[in-house]
Design a protein around this motif. Structure first.
Motif, short mmCIF file in Angstrom:
data_model
loop_
_atom_site.label_atom_id
_atom_site.label_comp_id
_atom_site.label_asym_id
_atom_site.label_seq_id
_atom_site.Cartn_x
_atom_site.Cartn_y
_atom_site.Cartn_z
N SER A 1 0.81 -1.28 0.07
CA SER A 1 0.06 -0.17 0.00
C SER A 1 0.64 1.05 -0.07
N LEU A 2 0.35 2.33 -0.30
CA LEU A 2 1.13 3.65 -0.37
C LEU A 2 1.49 3.86 0.99
N LYS A 3 0.83 3.74 2.16
CA LYS A 3 1.27 4.02 3.47
C LYS A 3 2.39 3.14 4.03
N GLU A 4 2.39 1.96 3.49
CA GLU A 4 3.68 1.00 3.69
C GLU A 4 4.72 1.55 3.01
N ARG A 5 4.51 1.75 1.84
CA ARG A 5 5.71 2.30 0.83
C ARG A 5 6.35 3.47 1.35
N ILE A 6 5.40 4.63 1.92
CA ILE A 6 5.97 5.75 2.69
C ILE A 6 6.80 5.69 3.83
N ASN A 7 6.25 4.46 4.91
CA ASN A 7 7.11 4.03 5.95
C ASN A 7 8.43 3.40 5.57
N GLU A 8 8.35 2.57 4.64
CA GLU A 8 9.61 2.02 4.12
C GLU A 8 10.79 3.11 3.75
N GLU A 9 10.27 3.79 3.01
CA GLU A 9 11.02 4.94 2.45
C GLU A 9 11.69 5.92 3.45
N MET A 10 10.78 5.95 4.43
CA MET A 10 11.24 6.85 5.54
C MET A 10 12.62 6.47 6.31
N LYS A 11 12.09 4.71 6.45
CA LYS A 11 13.20 3.91 7.10
C LYS A 11 14.41 4.03 6.44
N ALA A 12 14.59 3.83 5.23
CA ALA A 12 15.37 3.86 4.41
C ALA A 12 16.30 5.21 4.33
N ALA A 13 15.62 6.31 4.18
CA ALA A 13 15.97 7.71 4.57
C ALA A 13 16.80 7.92 6.07
N MET A 14 16.08 7.19 7.05
CA MET A 14 16.98 7.24 8.20
C MET A 14 18.14 6.57 8.32
N ARG A 15 17.91 5.36 7.92
CA ARG A 15 19.49 4.51 7.63
C ARG A 15 20.40 5.14 6.67
N ASN A 16 20.10 5.82 5.63
CA ASN A 16 21.07 6.57 4.68
C ASN A 16 21.39 7.86 5.19
N GLY A 17 20.81 8.45 6.26
CA GLY A 17 21.29 9.59 6.90
C GLY A 17 20.78 10.89 6.21
N GLU A 18 19.72 10.70 5.00
CA GLU A 18 19.18 11.61 4.44
C GLU A 18 17.94 12.58 5.35
N THR A 19 18.60 13.34 6.08
CA THR A 19 17.75 14.04 7.06
C THR A 19 16.70 14.70 6.50
N ALA A 20 17.07 15.72 5.46
CA ALA A 20 15.96 16.49 4.33
C ALA A 20 14.87 15.63 4.20
N LYS A 21 15.16 14.44 3.33
CA LYS A 21 14.12 13.60 3.05
C LYS A 21 13.11 12.96 4.29
N ARG A 22 13.98 12.61 5.21
CA ARG A 22 13.13 12.02 6.30
C ARG A 22 12.15 12.78 6.95
N ASP A 23 12.76 14.06 7.06
CA ASP A 23 11.70 15.28 7.61
C ASP A 23 10.69 15.18 6.85
N ALA A 24 10.92 15.46 5.41
CA ALA A 24 9.63 15.71 4.70
C ALA A 24 8.77 14.54 4.84
N ILE A 25 9.14 13.25 4.79
CA ILE A 25 8.27 12.05 4.74
C ILE A 25 7.69 12.11 6.29
#
Length: 151
Positions: free
Chosen positions: A2-26
């Protein structure tokens, strides 16, 4: 997924990769989704989440124009990045030709023949095209189709 699951997975990936701006937007998107769910006491589906994203995109675009008018380019750039992140979750946009086909089908379906029928046609098109097409463009095409049909 689902879209909600995809959003959560991408937030986790952004956190792991240190992408703070993307993490904050998500995170902002997740907060808006959760707020809608709490306010309505419902679980949002993909179509509802797309509506939340559309609203957030509109807010960001308004902010960009205001920041640029005020000469605050750094704030405008931050908003542009959020627009870029949020746009990833939107469905593919329809072409102008595809919109025209949908408009003509709705005009025929409703038997619309004059400008006063615009509301009826838009009521049919809105659920079909929400998130897939710019509703301003849809409205312009409906108006053009009805003004041509009414002459």
């Amino acid at each position: 997924m689902s879209l909600k699951e995809r959003i959560n997975e991408e937030m986790k990936a952004a956190m792991r990769n240190g992408e703070t701006a993307k993490r904050d937007a998500i995170r902002l998107l997740n907060a808006a989704i959760k707020q809608q769910e709490v306010d309505g006491r419902v679980t949002l589906g993909d179509a509802d989440i797309v509506a939340v994203i559309e609203k957030m995109l509109k807010q960001r675009r308004d902010s960009i124009s205001q920041y640029e008018a005020a000469g605050r380019q750094e704030l405008a750039d931050a908003e542009k990045f959020e627009v870029q992140v949020l746009s990833q979750y939107m469905p593919a946009r329809m072409s102008a030709e595809a919109i025209a086909v949908a408009v003509q089908a709705a005009v025929v379906e409703m038997g619309a023949s004059r400008a006063s029928d615009m509301g009826k046609v838009m009521a049919v098109l809105k659920p079909q095209l929400a998130g897939k097409a710019d509703m301003g463009e849809v409205s312009r095409q409906v108006k053009a189709a009805l003004s041509g049909a009414g002459v």
